[in-house]
Design an enzyme around this catalytic site. Structure first.
Site, short mmCIF file in Angstrom:
data_model
loop_
_atom_site.label_atom_id
_atom_site.label_comp_id
_atom_site.label_asym_id
_atom_site.label_seq_id
_atom_site.Cartn_x
_atom_site.Cartn_y
_atom_site.Cartn_z
N GLU A 90 -68.28 38.86 -74.57
CA GLU A 90 -67.97 39.71 -75.74
C GLU A 90 -68.80 39.28 -76.96
OE1 GLU A 90 -63.82 38.89 -76.34
OE2 GLU A 90 -63.25 39.58 -74.35
N TYR B 54 -70.80 41.18 -89.33
CA TYR B 54 -69.73 40.85 -90.29
C TYR B 54 -70.20 41.06 -91.74
CZ TYR B 54 -67.99 38.84 -85.97
OH TYR B 54 -67.60 38.67 -84.68
N CYS C 40 -65.18 40.80 -111.06
CA CYS C 40 -64.50 39.85 -111.94
C CYS C 40 -63.79 38.76 -111.15
CB CYS C 40 -63.50 40.60 -112.81
SG CYS C 40 -64.32 41.90 -113.73
N GLU C 41 -64.55 37.93 -110.49
CA GLU C 41 -64.03 36.80 -109.72
C GLU C 41 -65.11 35.72 -109.73
OE1 GLU C 41 -61.41 36.53 -107.11
OE2 GLU C 41 -60.74 38.61 -107.00
#
Ligand code: LLP
Length: 416
Positions: A274, A372, A344-345
Site C-alpha cells: 500500500e 500529503y 495568524c499562527e
C-alpha cells in the site's frame, strides 16, 4: 526523463517552465508530473513481476482524480480509508476488485458500499469491526473477504505521529491475540478470511523494522496454517520513505520487494503493498510567491502567498522539505530566511532558516510536495485552496481548479 530540473536557470516541470505555469494558473500552485508518477508506480509493478499480488496506491497520500486516473490506467490497485476515497477510485476508473479498505473506524454505510462494489479485501482492525462487517455482509447476503491488521509491536523509528506499529498506537490487533482472532473470524458465517496485514509507519528510511514485522507476520501465518487456517495474501502496508533531505536516503524499492517475495514464495502467498508517499511525493512540487520581505534583528521572514493551510507538514510534524528558487539568480545577497505564510499562527511556516537570495515577487518551489500536500489542505483563515495541475511533457491539465470565495461560502447560511 528528469522531472523537476533547471534549464537556463529556470525550474521546469517536465518540459514546462514553472513561471509560465504560474502565469497561466496563478499562485500558490501544486504541480504534478505524470511521468514521475508513472515511473515510480512502475518500479513497484516491475519489481512485483510475475509474483501474484497487488500494488495498492494509498489514496490518502494524493487523492486528486487526475492522479488516481493515471494510476488506474496503469493497472494500480488502491488502498482506501473511507467511502469517499472509494468513490474517487471508482470515478477515476479504478477496479473495485483491486481495492483494499483500511482504517480503524469503518462505518456501516461504508462497509455496505464496499461490499456492493466487490472490493478485494477489508483490512480489519478490531473484533467489533469484524462483527459489524459480518452483520452487513449477512444483510446483503454476501461473503466479506477480510485480512487482519496485526500490530507487530516494532518501532519504525519515524516521527511519533506517523508511527503506527507500536502497542501504544491505536492500530491493529496485538500479534499475541491474532490467532484467537482468526479462529473467531473463521466461525463467522459471512466472513472469509483471506489475508494478514500490517502498516508500521510512514517515511521509513530503513527497511529493517519492516523485515522484523514480516517475520512476525509469517510466524503467525505458519501457526495458522498448522491449525488449519490457510491465508492467501500478506499485505505489508506502505511506509517506504523519500529523500526530503540530502542526508535522507530513500530505501531501494526493488530490493525490498525482492526480499519480501523470497519469503512469501515458498509459502505460496501473494503480496499486497500500500505505498503512498514513495509513489507520489517526488512527483509534485508546491509553488508559492514571495509577497514581501520582513527583515528583523533576530530573524528574516519571507512572507509568501502559500501557508500552513496549503501545506501542513512543516507546521504539523516540523517536517523539513527542500525550498528551491524557481529562477536562479546571480549577484544577489544570500540571507537566512524563514518562509512563512499569512496565517495568524506562529506555527504557520513552510520552512525555517533557509539560505536564499530573495526578492519580492520571486517564486519558490517546495519540493517532494506530491504526497500529503494538497490532501491535507484546509480553508483555515478562509483561504481558498490552491489549484492543482498535471504536466505530461509539454502538455498541461488543470486537474483541480483554484477554489473561489463563492465555493467556500456556498455551503453556509445567514443568521438564525
Ligand atoms: N497503509 C496504511 C494503512 C496507512 O495508514 C498509510 C499511511 C499507508 C498505507 C501509506 O503509507 P506511505 O507509503 O505513504 O508511507 N500525513 C503524514 C503521513 C501519514 C501516513 C498515514 N498512513 C505525513 O505527511 O508525513
Amino acid at each position: 526523463m528528469s522531472t523537476f530540473v533547471y534549464r537556463q536557470g529556470v525550474l521546469h516541470a517536465e518540459a514546462c517552465a514553472v513561471p509560465d505555469l504560474v502565469r497561466q494558473f496563478g499562485s500558490p500552485l501544486y504541480v504534478y508530473s505524470k511521468q514521475a508518477l508513472l515511473s515510480q508506480f512502475q518500479r513497484y509493478q516491475d519489481a512485483l513481476d510475475d509474483h501474484d499480488g497487488l500494488i495498492c496506491f494509498a489514496v490518502k497520500a494524493n487523492s486528486n482524480l487526475g492522479v488516481l486516473k493515471v494510476l488506474a490506467d496503469a493497472g494500480a490497485g488502491f488502498d482506501i480509508v473511507s467511502v469517499g476515497e472509494l468513490e474517487r477510485v471508482l470515478r477515476a476508473g479504478g477496479r473495485p476488485d483491486r481495492v483494499v479498505f483500511s482504517g480503524v473506524g469503518k462505518q456501516r454505510d461504508e462497509i455496505a458500499r464496499a461490499l456492493a462494489v466487490g472490493i478485494h479485501c477489508f483490512n480489519v482492525e478490531s473484533y467489533p469491526e469484524l462483527e459489524l462487517i459480518n452483520t452487513v455482509a449477512m444483510e446483503l447476503k454476501v461473503q466479506a473477504p477480510v485480512s487482519l491488521r496485526v500490530n507487530p509491536n516494532v518501532d519504525a523509528g519515524t516521527h511519533p505521529y506517523i508511527s503506527t506499529g507500536l502497542k501504544a498506537n491505536k492500530f491493529g490487533v496485538p500479534v499475541e491475540d491474532a490467532e484467537a482472532f482468526y479462529r473467531r473470524a473463521n466461525d463467522l458465517q459471512h466472513i472469509e478470511v483471506v489475508g494478514v496485514d500490517c502498516h508500521i509507519g510512514s517515511q521509513l528510511t530503513d527497511t529493517a523494522p519492516l523485515a522484523e514485522a514480516l517475520d512476525s507476520l509469517l510466524e503467525l501465518v505458519d501457526r495458522l496454517a498448522a491449525s488449519g487456517i490457510k491465508l492467501s495474501h500478506v499485505d505489508m502496508g506502505g511506509g517506504l520513505g523519500v529523500s526530503y533531505k540530502d542526508d535522507e536516503q530513500a530505501p531501494d524499492i526493488e530490493a525490498y520487494i525482492e526480499y519480501i517475495k523470497s519469503r512469501l514464495a515458498p509459502r505460496g502467498l501473494s503480496l499486497v503493498l500500500e505505498p503512498g508517499r514513495s509513489i507520489v511525493a517526488d512527483a509534485g512540487i508546491f509553488v508559492t510567491q514571495v509577497q514581501l520581505l520582513k527583515e528583523g534583528e533576530e530573524k528574516n521572514f519571507a512572507v509568501v502567498d502559500g501557508a500552513m493551510n496549503d501545506l501542513l507538514r512543516p507546521a504539523l510534524y516540523g517536517a523539513w522539505q527542500r525550498v528551491q528558487p524557481v529562477t536562479m539568480t546571480e549577484g544577489r545577497d544570500v540571507r537566512t530566511w524563514d518562509i512563512v505564510g499569512p496565517i495568524c499562527e506562529t506555527g504557520d511556516f513552510l520552512a525555517k532558516d533557509r539560505d536564499l537570495a530573495l526578492q519580492t515577487g520571486d517564486l519558490l518551489a517546495i519540493m517532494q510536495a506530491g504526497a500529503y500536500g494538497f490532501v491535507m489542505a484546509s480553508n483555515y483563515n478562509t483561504r481558498p485552496r490552491a489549484a492543482e495541475i498535471m504536466v505530461d511533457g509539454a502538455a498541461v491539465a488543470l486537474v483541480r481548479r483554484r477554489e473561489t470565495l463563492d465555493d467556500l461560502l456556498a455551503l453556509e447560511q445567514g443568521a438564525l
